[in-house]
Structure formats: C-alpha cells, structure tokens
Design a protein around this motif. Structure first.
Motif, PDB file in Angstrom:
ATOM      1  N   ALA A   1      40.619  40.973  29.625  1.00 22.18           N
ATOM      2  CA  ALA A   1      39.342  41.617  30.309  1.00 22.18           C
ATOM      3  C   ALA A   1      38.816  42.426  29.337  1.00 22.18           C
ATOM      4  CB  ALA A   1      38.473  41.018  31.678  1.00 22.18           C
TER       5      ALA A   1
ATOM      6  N   MET B   1      35.692  45.422  30.244  1.00 21.91           N
ATOM      7  CA  MET B   1      35.104  45.855  30.906  1.00 21.91           C
ATOM      8  C   MET B   1      35.088  47.469  30.757  1.00 21.91           C
ATOM      9  SD  MET B   1      36.694  44.036  33.975  1.00 21.91           S
ATOM     10  CE  MET B   1      36.985  43.085  33.147  1.00 21.91           C
TER      11      MET B   1
ATOM     12  N   ARG C   1      40.557  47.233  28.122  1.00 23.42           N
ATOM     13  CA  ARG C   1      40.953  46.448  28.088  1.00 23.42           C
ATOM     14  C   ARG C   1      41.800  45.388  29.869  1.00 23.42           C
ATOM     15  NH1 ARG C   1      40.038  41.914  24.910  1.00 23.42           N
ATOM     16  NH2 ARG C   1      39.616  43.744  23.019  1.00 23.42           N
TER      17      ARG C   1
ATOM     18  N   VAL D   1      39.966  34.020  34.110  1.00 24.52           N
ATOM     19  CA  VAL D   1      38.527  34.199  33.869  1.00 24.52           C
ATOM     20  C   VAL D   1      38.271  33.594  32.876  1.00 24.52           C
ATOM     21  CG1 VAL D   1      37.932  36.636  32.585  1.00 24.52           C
ATOM     22  CG2 VAL D   1      39.266  36.764  34.108  1.00 24.52           C
TER      23      VAL D   1
ATOM     24  N   VAL E   1      32.034  39.794  34.787  1.00 20.32           N
ATOM     25  CA  VAL E   1      33.323  39.049  34.450  1.00 20.32           C
ATOM     26  C   VAL E   1      32.824  38.039  34.944  1.00 20.32           C
ATOM     27  CG1 VAL E   1      34.445  40.491  36.337  1.00 20.32           C
ATOM     28  CG2 VAL E   1      35.844  38.767  34.466  1.00 20.32           C
TER      29      VAL E   1
ATOM     30  N   ASP F   1      28.439  40.965  37.913  1.00 20.69           N
ATOM     31  CA  ASP F   1      28.540  42.315  37.326  1.00 20.69           C
ATOM     32  C   ASP F   1      28.214  43.159  38.601  1.00 20.69           C
ATOM     33  OD1 ASP F   1      25.444  42.525  37.749  1.00 20.69           O
ATOM     34  OD2 ASP F   1      25.029  40.954  36.775  1.00 20.69           O
TER      35      ASP F   1
ATOM     36  N   HIS G   1      33.923  37.940  30.022  1.00 18.99           N
ATOM     37  CA  HIS G   1      33.619  39.029  29.803  1.00 18.99           C
ATOM     38  C   HIS G   1      32.751  40.042  28.807  1.00 18.99           C
ATOM     39  CE1 HIS G   1      36.754  39.276  27.033  1.00 18.99           C
ATOM     40  NE2 HIS G   1      37.303  38.745  26.854  1.00 18.99           N
ATOM     41  N   TYR G   2      32.567  40.603  27.791  1.00 14.18           N
ATOM     42  CA  TYR G   2      31.960  41.135  27.595  1.00 14.18           C
ATOM     43  C   TYR G   2      31.833  40.174  26.008  1.00 14.18           C
ATOM     44  CZ  TYR G   2      30.667  44.114  23.657  1.00 14.18           C
ATOM     45  OH  TYR G   2      29.405  44.600  22.350  1.00 14.18           O
TER      46      TYR G   2
ATOM     47  N   HIS H   1      27.106  41.309  30.009  1.00 10.21           N
ATOM     48  CA  HIS H   1      27.933  40.439  29.704  1.00 10.21           C
ATOM     49  C   HIS H   1      28.368  41.650  28.881  1.00 10.21           C
ATOM     50  CE1 HIS H   1      30.305  37.799  31.409  1.00 10.21           C
ATOM     51  NE2 HIS H   1      29.085  37.192  31.758  1.00 10.21           N
TER      52      HIS H   1
ATOM     53  N   THR I   1      33.153  48.271  35.919  1.00 15.35           N
ATOM     54  CA  THR I   1      33.264  46.981  36.415  1.00 15.35           C
ATOM     55  C   THR I   1      34.660  46.805  37.034  1.00 15.35           C
ATOM     56  OG1 THR I   1      31.997  46.836  35.281  1.00 15.35           O
ATOM     57  CG2 THR I   1      32.609  44.460  36.060  1.00 15.35           C
TER      58      THR I   1
END
Length: 263
Positions: free
Chosen positions: A134, A136, A121, A168, A194, A252, A171-172, A188, A140
């Motif tokens: 975010a 990921m 994160r 942002v 993101v 991405d 994100h996920y 995602h 990424t």
C-alpha cells in the motif's frame, strides 16, 4: 712420574666439573662411618632427544581451520539466523521504524490536488503482511502500525495462530469520496487512507468484513478491531456507516476539531 701427572690432571678436571654443578643439585649422603658427604645428582638435560623417548610435539592448526573443523552448535545457527533477519529488517524499514517494512517512494504527483510529498510503499506492519503493498505517507503507516499492535492483534489473540495477512483493497488513488461525482477529494488521493476488507490467519482461516460482521464469532472480533481504530485514525468507517462500506473498514488520518469521526 707420568702416572702422577695424569692423576693430577684427572683431579683438576674432577674439581672443575664439581664446581660447575649447581648447589641446588647436591643432596646429603651418609657414609658407612657415620660422616656426611655431598653427591652431585646428574642433571636432566632439557633437550628431548636425550630423554630416551622423544617428546610428542602437537602440530599447530590454524585458527581458521579449527573453526571449520569444530561442529557448529544449534545455538550458534539460531543466533546467526537472528542476525541475518535483523539485518534484513533494517534494510527494509521505512518511516524510521523497523516494524514498518516497505520501500521509500518519495514524491508522488497529482493530478490536481492529489499527491504525496514523501510516500512509502508498505509491505508489512509488525510482522503482518499486507495483501497489496500500500502507498501512503508515514503518518498513516505509523497509525496503521499502532492499530495493528493495539487493536487488531489483541482482538484476534491466538485464534488460528494469529493474523498472517491483512487484506488491503484500497490505498492511494486520486479520486473523490466514495467515487461520487462532485464530492470532495478523498483522503485516498492524499496518501492518508487505507481500506481493509479482511484477514487471513496463520492456519489459513479467513475473516471477512462483509461476511463476518453480522456473525456471532467473527462479528465480535471485527467490532473490537473497528472500535480500536478510533484514535489512531481520524476517520473510521465500517459496515454500519453507509452502503459504501458494507464490505470493508475505511481508515484515514484526517483530523477534526471535534476529534475522531468513527461510525
């Protein structure tokens, strides 16, 4: 006879005292008739109490107390602050990179084909905060750092003091592409994407993808950012791509045989 014996004893004692005087303490003495004799110089004792004035003895101060009493220099404070900051960066680093700050999350499961095997994160990249921490994967996160360093920062330069925060907006998330029913799984949903909608500068100025893309000043900066993302990321979409991306950039790390897909 007693007087003679006393003179003999005095002479013997004087001779013994003369013998105890070191030769280095003797110096020549000229007599009135021109002959030379040696006179013993008085020795100065080493003990301070015999000097007439007692020696000044400086009190010993413990080293720790000396450090407390000594005023701290400004350079020392700056150096110490730098060490604390570096230690904090090491504690918050993820993906083996001090410039990527966040927390390790580990495996993130489904549902379905969604998930991230080793998630992080991310809260900041190269000193720039993310408005939303975010989720990921590290690939990424590293691509985002490359874009921040080589694309975003050079595009903004020193305007407004530089970028302090990236806005942002996604994100996920386990969803399909563009949230369309029946579409393929979005990147995602794999922690490989993101979405960025804008930027806040140090002086408080905001740059919005939606409002700035078509303007002369902000549009030039945003188009440079968009172009620079093509390479670090496999897919780069912006306001000219389709109606789903009018208000943000989609980045991405999907890879294609034909190279990066950028619109």
């Amino acid at each position: 006879m007693k007087r003679g014996l006393a003179l003999v004893l005095v002479g013997l004692m004087a001779g013994q005292a003369w013998a105890e005087v070191p030769q280095s303490s003797l110096r020549p003495q000229l007599r009135a008739d021109g002959s030379v004799s040696a006179r013993a110089l008085p020795r100065i004792p080493d003990r301070p109490e015999t000097l007439g004035v007692a020696r000044q003895v400086q009190p010993r101060v413990a080293p720790s107390l000396t450090r407390v009493l000594r005023p701290r220099k400004r350079s020392d404070e700056v150096e110490e602050a730098g060490r604390r900051k570096q230690a904090a960066r090491r504690r918050g680093a993820v993906c083996g990179d001090l410039d990527i700050q966040g927390v390790e999350v580990g495996a993130v499961g489904g549902p379905g084909a969604c998930g991230i095997s080793q998630a992080v994160r991310v809260s900041a990249v190269s000193g720039v905060a993310l408005s939303t921490h975010a989720l990921m994967d590290c690939k990424t996160a590293k691509s985002l750092k490359t874009w921040v360093d080589r694309g975003m920062k050079p595009a903004v330069r020193q305007r407004g003091g530089g970028v302090s925060q990236i806005r942002v907006v996604a994100h996920y998330a386990c969803r399909t592409r563009n949230n369309q029913k029946g579409a393929k799984l979005s990147e995602h949903g794999k922690g490989r994407a993101v979405d960025v909608a804008g930027f806040t500068l140090v002086d408080g100025t905001k740059i919005s993808v939606l409002e700035g893309w078509g303007t002369r000043r902000d549009g030039k900066v945003l188009k440079r950012m968009h172009s620079a993302a093509c390479g670090p990321f496999g897919t780069v979409l912006g306001p000219d791509a389709n109606r789903f991306h009018r208000d943000h950039f989609h980045f991405d790390t999907a890879r294609y045989r034909s190279g990066s897909y950028c619109r």
